[in-house]
Scaffold this motif. Sequence first.
Motif, short mmCIF file in Angstrom:
data_model
loop_
_atom_site.label_atom_id
_atom_site.label_comp_id
_atom_site.label_asym_id
_atom_site.label_seq_id
_atom_site.Cartn_x
_atom_site.Cartn_y
_atom_site.Cartn_z
N LYS A 189 7.73 -3.19 6.43
CA LYS A 189 7.99 -1.85 5.91
C LYS A 189 8.61 -0.95 6.99
CE LYS A 189 4.35 -1.91 2.40
NZ LYS A 189 3.08 -1.30 1.92
N ASP B 225 12.29 0.75 6.70
CA ASP B 225 12.55 2.19 6.87
C ASP B 225 13.70 2.44 7.82
OD1 ASP B 225 10.62 3.09 5.14
OD2 ASP B 225 9.06 3.28 6.67
N LYS C 22 6.73 -5.49 -3.10
CA LYS C 22 7.80 -4.50 -3.06
C LYS C 22 7.39 -3.27 -2.24
CE LYS C 22 10.30 -5.62 -7.32
NZ LYS C 22 10.68 -5.16 -8.68
N TYR C 23 8.38 -2.67 -1.63
CA TYR C 23 8.18 -1.44 -0.86
C TYR C 23 9.20 -0.43 -1.33
CZ TYR C 23 8.09 1.70 3.19
OH TYR C 23 8.01 2.80 4.00
N ASN C 24 8.74 0.73 -1.77
CA ASN C 24 9.63 1.74 -2.34
C ASN C 24 10.47 1.14 -3.48
OD1 ASN C 24 8.72 3.77 -0.66
ND2 ASN C 24 10.33 3.45 0.87
N TYR D 156 11.96 -6.38 0.43
CA TYR D 156 12.65 -6.51 1.71
C TYR D 156 12.26 -7.79 2.41
CZ TYR D 156 14.20 -1.74 1.04
OH TYR D 156 14.80 -0.61 0.53
N SER E 199 -3.70 -0.56 1.52
CA SER E 199 -2.96 0.65 1.15
C SER E 199 -3.86 1.88 1.04
CB SER E 199 -2.22 0.45 -0.17
OG SER E 199 -3.12 0.18 -1.22
N ASP F 249 -0.89 4.46 4.88
CA ASP F 249 0.26 4.89 4.09
C ASP F 249 1.50 4.68 4.96
OD1 ASP F 249 2.23 6.10 2.62
OD2 ASP F 249 1.36 8.11 2.65
N THR F 250 2.03 3.46 4.86
CA THR F 250 3.18 3.12 5.71
C THR F 250 4.38 3.99 5.38
OG1 THR F 250 2.36 0.85 5.69
CG2 THR F 250 4.54 1.20 6.60
N ASN F 251 4.56 4.29 4.11
CA ASN F 251 5.71 5.10 3.69
C ASN F 251 5.67 6.49 4.33
OD1 ASN F 251 8.04 5.75 2.32
ND2 ASN F 251 6.99 6.31 0.43
N GLU G 17 -2.18 -7.27 2.11
CA GLU G 17 -1.22 -6.90 3.16
C GLU G 17 -1.87 -6.88 4.53
OE1 GLU G 17 1.85 -3.19 4.09
OE2 GLU G 17 0.78 -3.32 2.20
N ASP H 217 -0.86 -6.12 8.91
CA ASP H 217 0.05 -5.77 9.99
C ASP H 217 -0.69 -6.20 11.25
OD1 ASP H 217 1.00 -4.19 12.26
OD2 ASP H 217 2.19 -3.06 10.81
#
Length: 473
Positions: free
Chosen positions: A135, A139, A170-172, A176, A249, A253-255, A433, A435
């Motif tokens: 993610k 970005d 999916k991301y946004n 990816y 999540s 909040d990676t976004n 997920e 990281d």
Amino acid sequence: MLNIPTRKPSVAICSLASILALAACSGNQAVPPSSNPGGASADSAAKTVTLSVMTSDRFLELAKQQFEQAHPNITIEIKEYVAAPPAPAAGKGQNMVVMNKPDPQNTEKFVSSVGSELMSGKASDLIVMNGLPYKKYADKKLLENISDLMSKDSSFPKDNYYTSVFDAMKYNGALYTIPVKFGLNMWLGNQAVLDNAKIDDSKWTWSDFKKIASGWLTDKNNDGKPDTYPLGKIDPAQLVTTMLGSSFSKFVDTNGKKAKFDSPEFINLLKLAKSMYDDQIIPADNVDNVIIQPKSNIMMYMDMYSMPKMSFDGKAGYYNLPSENEAKGTAFTTSMPVAINSKSANKKEAWEFIKFLLSDEMQSAKELNGFAVNKNGAKAQLNSLKTLGTGEGGAGKGLRLNLNGKELALQAATDQEIAAMEKVLNNVKVYAETDSKITTIVSEETASFFQGQKSAEDVAKVVQNKVSTYLQE
């Protein structure tokens, strides 16, 4: 819940799919050669597609070989950062192969090296994103939008895949990185006990689990120890990262590049985790008398079929892990999430290789060593379990497990057993997920809490600060 009759072992069950892979090359159909074997056409110059992976495997090597045969103008160059360790010698009568976890230092080396290459514009065309924060790189516009490639490619049969697996990653609203295979996050438990508890593993939380598990604790001989432990031994670091993985999540909040580890929810989750040790839900040492085995990642079809047969005297079932997340369904991980470098000069060829990795041919190969994302591949993999003990399909006659002198011959799977496995696979919807950097921070910083040196509140603040700093990098 998946219900398959079982027997109980006294040692951990290891992955068995590699046993059958030994005969795989002879069982796979070769991909037809290109219609232009004489060389490149005028509008198709020779290309080399590079692929970065921490450690290559037989599946990637087979895919390279067969793809190059079908595409003589394209060379796949696999860039391996850490060589695979030599396979251990199997003991007498033990038809099983141990799969070792990656060394954290090797993972860190791979993540650091590939991350630097991405940021400098020198990364490979394709990257297996294990441990890498996809993610974060999405970005920064460093990864190609694979959803766009799918939608624009009429030759890609999207309906042939477990789209819920794709959707979960999916991301946004876009993919990816795409999983070539996946593993299941499930517990193997004593169905005789769990069914009586009338649990609903489709929506239970960790708090629900502890409340139910507390009712299983008895000490009939008054020795101060439970007669049976609800959960087998699991280290605090593994427990807290498992709990985090099922609810990632909720705390990251990676976004928005925001961490939420100083929240009451995470603080309470830490306290709940520690209480499982304090209240003897989880034993301090390895014990045989457990209700749920802590192994939570089922990597292959052979695991899914054979592991229950070795547990709980023929009364085992698979159960979803508890979760604090709103998303429902069976959780999964992936050991081969592939991304395309957005700076690549060979995007078209890179996408063609991804499609080949996802094709019926490759997804049905025994070398896949994972659950297929391609439904036709999954059907072929499941059907191969029907040949166990028959000598067909490379399965061989007399395939046996021998654990501590107890022998189990693997028999052909029944239609009922196959249907039970299919039901689970159709319910895979939640990406567990991870990281690697965040997981390391949480594991290291929460150790002092489990050791009684710091409060949950103090630890949560440290984790919050470190993860927030990382997300802003």
